[in-house]
Write a protein that holds these residues in place. Structure first.
Motif, PDB file in Angstrom:
ATOM      1  N   VAL A  36       0.821  -1.218   0.000  1.00 53.63           N
ATOM      2  CA  VAL A  36       0.000   0.000   0.000  1.00 53.63           C
ATOM      3  C   VAL A  36       0.851   1.263   0.000  1.00 53.63           C
ATOM      4  N   ALA A  37       2.162   1.081  -0.179  1.00 53.32           N
ATOM      5  CA  ALA A  37       3.097   2.212  -0.342  1.00 53.32           C
ATOM      6  C   ALA A  37       3.145   3.134   0.875  1.00 53.32           C
ATOM      7  N   ILE A  38       3.297   2.527   2.072  1.00 57.87           N
ATOM      8  CA  ILE A  38       3.558   3.320   3.271  1.00 57.87           C
ATOM      9  C   ILE A  38       4.719   2.677   4.022  1.00 57.87           C
ATOM     10  N   SER A  39       5.297   3.398   4.972  1.00 50.50           N
ATOM     11  CA  SER A  39       6.415   2.861   5.746  1.00 50.50           C
ATOM     12  C   SER A  39       5.897   1.835   6.754  1.00 50.50           C
ATOM     13  N   GLN A  40       6.804   0.979   7.225  1.00 51.82           N
ATOM     14  CA  GLN A  40       6.374  -0.002   8.220  1.00 51.82           C
ATOM     15  C   GLN A  40       5.902   0.668   9.513  1.00 51.82           C
ATOM     16  N   PRO A  41       6.597   1.699  10.007  1.00 54.74           N
ATOM     17  CA  PRO A  41       6.061   2.394  11.194  1.00 54.74           C
ATOM     18  C   PRO A  41       4.686   2.992  10.917  1.00 54.74           C
ATOM     19  N   GLY A  42       4.479   3.498   9.695  1.00 58.72           N
ATOM     20  CA  GLY A  42       3.173   4.035   9.337  1.00 58.72           C
ATOM     21  C   GLY A  42       2.107   2.955   9.333  1.00 58.72           C
ATOM     22  N   ALA A  43       2.475   1.742   8.861  1.00 55.53           N
ATOM     23  CA  ALA A  43       1.530   0.625   8.840  1.00 55.53           C
ATOM     24  C   ALA A  43       1.203   0.168  10.260  1.00 55.53           C
ATOM     25  N   THR A  44       2.222   0.143  11.116  1.00 58.45           N
ATOM     26  CA  THR A  44       2.002  -0.235  12.520  1.00 58.45           C
ATOM     27  C   THR A  44       1.038   0.739  13.190  1.00 58.45           C
ATOM     28  N   LYS A  45       1.260   2.024  12.953  1.00 51.85           N
ATOM     29  CA  LYS A  45       0.382   3.051  13.525  1.00 51.85           C
ATOM     30  C   LYS A  45      -1.037   2.921  12.966  1.00 51.85           C
ATOM     31  N   ALA A  46      -1.146   2.674  11.645  1.00 54.46           N
ATOM     32  CA  ALA A  46      -2.462   2.558  11.017  1.00 54.46           C
ATOM     33  C   ALA A  46      -3.228   1.358  11.565  1.00 54.46           C
ATOM     34  N   LEU A  47      -2.535   0.225  11.757  1.00 55.71           N
ATOM     35  CA  LEU A  47      -3.197  -0.961  12.295  1.00 55.71           C
ATOM     36  C   LEU A  47      -3.690  -0.701  13.716  1.00 55.71           C
ATOM     37  N   HIS A  48      -2.875  -0.006  14.508  1.00 55.11           N
ATOM     38  CA  HIS A  48      -3.294   0.348  15.865  1.00 55.11           C
ATOM     39  C   HIS A  48      -4.540   1.231  15.819  1.00 55.11           C
ATOM     40  N   GLU A  49      -4.573   2.175  14.887  1.00 57.44           N
ATOM     41  CA  GLU A  49      -5.736   3.058  14.763  1.00 57.44           C
ATOM     42  C   GLU A  49      -6.977   2.270  14.334  1.00 57.44           C
ATOM     43  N   ILE A  50      -6.780   1.301  13.434  1.00 58.11           N
ATOM     44  CA  ILE A  50      -7.913   0.485  12.977  1.00 58.11           C
ATOM     45  C   ILE A  50      -8.509  -0.286  14.150  1.00 58.11           C
ATOM     46  N   GLU A  51      -7.650  -0.950  14.924  1.00 63.53           N
ATOM     47  CA  GLU A  51      -8.142  -1.757  16.035  1.00 63.53           C
ATOM     48  C   GLU A  51      -8.756  -0.871  17.121  1.00 63.53           C
ATOM     49  N   THR A  52      -8.223   0.333  17.298  1.00 62.06           N
ATOM     50  CA  THR A  52      -8.818   1.275  18.240  1.00 62.06           C
ATOM     51  C   THR A  52     -10.182   1.737  17.749  1.00 62.06           C
ATOM     52  N   THR A  53     -10.290   1.960  16.448  1.00 57.34           N
ATOM     53  CA  THR A  53     -11.560   2.387  15.863  1.00 57.34           C
ATOM     54  C   THR A  53     -12.659   1.356  16.107  1.00 57.34           C
ATOM     55  N   PHE A  54     -12.310   0.073  15.906  1.00 57.40           N
ATOM     56  CA  PHE A  54     -13.314  -0.979  16.087  1.00 57.40           C
ATOM     57  C   PHE A  54     -13.468  -1.380  17.550  1.00 57.40           C
ATOM     58  N   GLY A  55     -12.499  -1.010  18.375  1.00 58.71           N
ATOM     59  CA  GLY A  55     -12.590  -1.328  19.794  1.00 58.71           C
ATOM     60  C   GLY A  55     -12.238  -2.748  20.129  1.00 58.71           C
ATOM     61  N   THR A  56     -11.441  -3.396  19.278  1.00 60.88           N
ATOM     62  CA  THR A  56     -11.074  -4.786  19.526  1.00 60.88           C
ATOM     63  C   THR A  56      -9.852  -5.160  18.704  1.00 60.88           C
TER      64      THR A  56
END
Length: 309
Positions: A36-56
């Motif tokens: 998806v053309a982002i950095s690994q730290p950016g992907a880690t942050k995005a995944l954390h945001e996704i799981e926070t968004t869904f609450g699980t």
């Protein structure tokens, strides 16, 4: 605790859905980030945001990478649906801008297949660049797809729904049912049949509570006969025809037009049983109050050419 819908809608971004799909395909945060053309730290942050968004939590972390859990697989499935819907949206917009046919999604029950094929043939002669998705299923499942906005039209019966008034019936069509079997069925040469003569036959039937199944159950009840035990159940035209080909002892009810088509290829033979009950008409249905897209309106006009008076 799963987050509320307003919270999910306000926080979730499309690029995050792309990351979820990439994680499912790659199994690695590093490779998904590259996809998806982002950095690994950016992907880690995005995944954390996704799981926070869904609450699980959506993934299980292992030494081999990330594996979606049950909730993760559910979210990924819908991420793919959203991505697919956006692709269809772009395709339809391009069709409108370029003056082409656009896109159409239509569902139908078995008995409506010949009707839809005739209408689509005429429509595609006029709109050769029209893209069409066809879904064959039971009325209940088709109405669910209408509710979700995944079908423009469904050719089925609203009576199976708890909310039949949630749909607009745009035209009605009669359906006549006939008894069919393998061409070499033991009763294929009979001149006339009564239902009692079929008590020992093996049956292929429509699923429970579907109109075609209810009609057959009513026929057996009115004749004072026990409904066949251990039938094979399917809502698929292809499966039904395949079963009749494989087992020469099977019999089934089938819409007359579908039977005529199949009989023309020597796949089945109609048996001379006169049914007492009439099948409930099916309709061309749309979601109540929802305007039809131009391609759906054109298809409706073609379907109405075959409308029962």
């Amino acid at each position: 605790m799963i987050a509320s819908l307003p919270s999910i809608v306000s926080r979730l971004r499309l690029k995050q859905l792309r990351l979820l799909i990439a994680l499912d395909e790659q199994g690695s945060l590093h490779r998904a980030a590259e996809q998806v053309a982002i950095s690994q730290p950016g992907a880690t942050k995005a995944l954390h945001e996704i799981e926070t968004t869904f609450g699980t939590s959506l993934f299980t972390r292992t030494s081999q990478g990330l594996t979606p859990n049950d909730l993760g697989r559910c979210v990924i499935r819908y991420a793919r649906l959203i991505h697919s819907d956006l692709a269809h949206l772009r395709e339809e917009m391009l069709g409108i801008v370029q003056g082409h046919g656009g896109r159409l999604s239509v569902g139908l029950i078995m008995g409506a297949v010949p009707l839809l094929m005739r209408a689509l043939t005429r429509l595609r002669d006029k709109q050769p660049e029209l893209s069409v998705e066809i879904v064959e299923d039971t009325s209940a499942r088709l109405l669910s797809l209408i509710d979700q906005g995944r079908l423009d039209l469904a050719i089925c019966r609203s009576s199976v729904s708890r909310r039949p008034d949630a749909y607009d019936c745009l035209s009605l069509h009669e359906e006549q049912l006939v008894l069919v079997a393998h061409p070499n069925h033991p009763l294929a040469g009979a001149e006339q049949l009564e239902l009692a003569q079929l008590g020992g036959c093996r049956w292929v039937v429509y699923p429970t509570n579907m109109p075609m199944r209810l009609l057959l159950e009513r026929e057996f009840s009115q004749a004072g006969l026990e409904f066949p035990r251990y039938p094979l159940e399917t809502a698929s035209t292809f499966t039904l025809l395949s079963l009749l080909q494989q087992d020469r002892q099977l019999v089934a009810l089938m819409p007359r037009e579908v039977a005529q088509f199949s009989e023309g290829f020597g796949m089945i033979r109609r048996l001379p049983l006169q049914l007492r009950s009439r099948s409930e008409p099916y309709g061309v249905l749309s979601r109540h109050g929802s305007p039809l897209s131009p391609p759906a309106q054109l298809l409706l006009e073609e379907l109405q050419r075959d409308t029962t008076p």
